[in-house]
Design an enzyme around this catalytic site. Structure first.
Site, mmCIF file in Angstrom:
data_model
loop_
_atom_site.group_PDB
_atom_site.id
_atom_site.type_symbol
_atom_site.label_atom_id
_atom_site.label_comp_id
_atom_site.label_asym_id
_atom_site.label_seq_id
_atom_site.Cartn_x
_atom_site.Cartn_y
_atom_site.Cartn_z
ATOM 1 N N ASP A 56 0.818 -1.216 0.000
ATOM 2 C CA ASP A 56 0.000 0.000 0.000
ATOM 3 C C ASP A 56 0.849 1.262 0.000
ATOM 4 O O ASP A 56 0.549 2.226 -0.710
ATOM 5 C CB ASP A 56 -0.934 0.005 1.210
ATOM 6 C CG ASP A 56 -2.230 -0.751 0.943
ATOM 7 O OD1 ASP A 56 -2.244 -1.581 0.013
ATOM 8 O OD2 ASP A 56 -3.218 -0.518 1.661
ATOM 9 N N ASN A 98 -4.654 -2.222 -4.655
ATOM 10 C CA ASN A 98 -5.893 -2.224 -3.888
ATOM 11 C C ASN A 98 -5.756 -1.337 -2.654
ATOM 12 O O ASN A 98 -6.312 -1.622 -1.603
ATOM 13 C CB ASN A 98 -6.268 -3.652 -3.479
ATOM 14 C CG ASN A 98 -7.714 -3.768 -3.016
ATOM 15 O OD1 ASN A 98 -8.516 -2.861 -3.202
ATOM 16 N ND2 ASN A 98 -8.046 -4.887 -2.393
ATOM 17 N N ASP A 300 -11.231 -2.251 11.020
ATOM 18 C CA ASP A 300 -10.187 -3.172 10.569
ATOM 19 C C ASP A 300 -9.825 -4.207 11.628
ATOM 20 O O ASP A 300 -9.128 -5.181 11.331
ATOM 21 C CB ASP A 300 -8.938 -2.399 10.144
ATOM 22 C CG ASP A 300 -9.117 -1.743 8.782
ATOM 23 O OD1 ASP A 300 -10.083 -2.067 8.081
ATOM 24 O OD2 ASP A 300 -8.282 -0.883 8.418
ATOM 25 N N GLU A 328 -11.372 -4.367 1.168
ATOM 26 C CA GLU A 328 -10.619 -5.093 0.149
ATOM 27 C C GLU A 328 -11.422 -6.247 -0.446
ATOM 28 O O GLU A 328 -11.217 -6.641 -1.593
ATOM 29 C CB GLU A 328 -9.301 -5.598 0.723
ATOM 30 C CG GLU A 328 -8.218 -4.546 0.839
ATOM 31 C CD GLU A 328 -8.313 -3.678 2.070
ATOM 32 O OE1 GLU A 328 -7.307 -3.044 2.429
ATOM 33 O OE2 GLU A 328 -9.401 -3.600 2.687
ATOM 34 N N HIS A 377 -5.580 -9.142 2.998
ATOM 35 C CA HIS A 377 -4.559 -9.323 4.037
ATOM 36 C C HIS A 377 -5.152 -9.566 5.411
ATOM 37 O O HIS A 377 -4.645 -10.373 6.187
ATOM 38 C CB HIS A 377 -3.631 -8.104 4.054
ATOM 39 C CG HIS A 377 -4.347 -6.793 4.253
ATOM 40 N ND1 HIS A 377 -3.911 -5.834 5.135
ATOM 41 C CD2 HIS A 377 -5.461 -6.269 3.682
ATOM 42 C CE1 HIS A 377 -4.719 -4.782 5.092
ATOM 43 N NE2 HIS A 377 -5.668 -5.026 4.218
ATOM 44 N N ARG A 378 -6.231 -8.866 5.740
ATOM 45 C CA ARG A 378 -6.791 -9.004 7.087
ATOM 46 C C ARG A 378 -7.501 -10.345 7.282
ATOM 47 O O ARG A 378 -7.516 -10.881 8.397
ATOM 48 C CB ARG A 378 -7.721 -7.836 7.406
ATOM 49 C CG ARG A 378 -7.016 -6.502 7.277
ATOM 50 C CD ARG A 378 -7.426 -5.475 8.293
ATOM 51 N NE ARG A 378 -6.683 -4.242 8.083
ATOM 52 C CZ ARG A 378 -5.445 -4.026 8.500
ATOM 53 N NH1 ARG A 378 -4.810 -4.976 9.171
ATOM 54 N NH2 ARG A 378 -4.828 -2.886 8.264
ATOM 55 N N LYS A 403 0.346 -6.578 1.725
ATOM 56 C CA LYS A 403 -0.353 -5.300 1.582
ATOM 57 C C LYS A 403 -0.050 -4.360 2.741
ATOM 58 O O LYS A 403 0.097 -3.153 2.553
ATOM 59 C CB LYS A 403 -1.860 -5.544 1.480
ATOM 60 C CG LYS A 403 -2.673 -4.313 1.125
ATOM 61 C CD LYS A 403 -4.126 -4.677 0.904
ATOM 62 C CE LYS A 403 -4.884 -3.537 0.247
ATOM 63 N NZ LYS A 403 -4.972 -2.336 1.079
#
Length: 421
Positions: A56, A98, A300, A328, A377-378, A403
């Protein structure tokens, strides 16, 4: 295996011990991309320390370079940014992968430059809404278009706004407000930003924006919870230190309570200024997490909390998380899909709420499950937590953590977590 992970999938082997050690989380993605933008808009040389180096932030840095800003990287956690206060028209579209922060922030910032700009992203970014920001900029006389309501966004910038006030619908994302706030000191006149209604996603991120702006010389007043007034100061180069990423910290806090361990992050939870740090109190309550968790101001952190809730003593309902559907990936769907892959009935969706059934007896069991991360990623990092207690958890596309946390799998390995093919 440890550091040398497979590219397509990774299966965690639950450790037979508490996770104890010291981990330094990477710098905050949210703050790093704000600081990069502001340093790029400033005149002179800024030194950003403690910064995140990830996909990012790399996209943001590359976009700035494409517009004539000098961005040097003398070490793994530092950016040195030298700007002139003006950006050049890039020779090709600004590709931002993204990265939602980079995409939204740059869309507003280039609108006050001169030239033609195209802000674009990958297939996932092209599904993420940006229309409220586009419509706000159109109301200011900017020639801007996003036919699909998502990137790509085409901007023909003429160096200014035609009005001194804008109204923005921030119900989908606070990033729209942050984007306009950070552009406003370049508007050439005092500028007001007002909310359409009172809804705003994760208001705490606005506080991060205001703090970063002021560090680079901006004068901004929060007149009310729905109105900000910004003076036409431009930005001044500054040395700026970036705190660790609170969202990344949530995985380590959760790993600590899940395994009965002790992980020193080098920063106390109370010292974080990012909204996701609010999750610390919820994580600390495990295995007696609240029955109802409002995720609106720590969005998040919800994937972390949802996977942790699978091992809670009682069911947990997550509310205020509708915005997770336009992150995302559709994170509500991804979480319910992943949890139900572990055991059918472990989670369900009710409208935009997520209910996790919770079952402490899952710990120590074997439930072979391939977790589709949807390139998010999360989702990858949160479901790794399930693999600390359940045998058979396989994370697909583990490399997507690059990311925001490229060293995540190595961090777990350093605590004694093993992986297999």
């Amino acid at each position: 295996m440890t550091a040398a992970m497979p590219l397509e999938k990774l299966t965690l082997l639950p450790p037979a011990h508490a996770l104890i050690g010291q981990i330094s989380p990477p710098g905050s993605k949210s703050i790093t991309n704000r600081a990069l933008l502001l340093a790029g808009l400033a005149r002179g040389k800024s030194r950003l320390t403690g910064a995140l180096k990830s996909d990012d932030t790399r996209y943001m840095a590359e976009a700035l370079r494409a517009m004539g800003v000098t961005v040097e990287e003398p070490d793994a956690t530092t950016f040195v940014v030298t700007g002139t206060g003006e950006w050049n028209e890039p020779s090709q579209p600004l590709f931002l992968g993204n990265a939602g922060t980079a995409t939204r922030f740059l869309t507003a910032a280039v609108a006050l430059q001169k030239g033609r700009f195209t802000v674009d992203g990958d297939e996932h970014m092209r599904k993420r809404p940006i229309l409220p920001l586009v419509e706000a900029l159109q109301s200011l006389g900017v020639a801007i278009a996003a036919p699909s309501g998502c990137p790509p966004v085409a901007i023909e910038a003429k160096g200014g706004f035609s009005k001194s006030r804008v109204v923005i619908d921030a119900g989908l994302s606070s990033q729209y407000v942050s984007a306009l706030l950070m552009a406003a000191p370049l508007a050439g006149q005092p500028f007001e930003i007002a909310l359409a209604g009172s809804e705003i996603g994760a208001r705490g991120y606005i506080d991060l924006t205001l703090a970063a702006m002021r560090a680079f010389g901006a004068k901004v007043e929060e007149v009310s919870p729905s109105l900000w007034r910004v003076e036409p100061t431009g930005y001044t180069a500054s040395d700026f230190h970036i705190e660790p990423d609170a969202s990344a910290a949530t995985y380590l806090w959760a790993a600590e309570v899940l395994t009965g361990g002790k992980i020193d992050l080098g920063t106390q939870a109370a010292a974080f200024t990012q909204p996701d740090a609010k999750a610390y109190d919820v994580i600390s309550a495990f295995p007696q997490m609240p029955a109802d968790i409002d995720g609106s101001q720590m969005q998040d952190a919800i994937p972390t909390l949802a996977v942790l809730a699978a091992f809670n003593e009682t069911p947990v309902r997550f509310t205020g998380i509708a915005n997770l559907r336009v992150k995302e990936c559709d994170r509500i769907r991804a979480l319910s899909t992943g949890l139900n892959a572990i055991r059918p009935g472990l989670a369900r969706e009710e409208g935009d709420d997520l209910i996790v059934a919770a079952d402490p007896s899952l710990a120590g069991e074997t439930h072979p499950a391939e977790i589709d991360t949807f390139a998010d990623h999360r989702i990858a990092m949160s479901f790794a937590l399930a693999g600390l207690k359940i045998s058979g958890i396989t994370i697909l596309d583990p490399g997507c953590v690059a990311k925001t946390y490229p060293g995540y799998w190595d961090a777990l390995a350093s605590l004694g977590v093993d992986y297999s093919d």
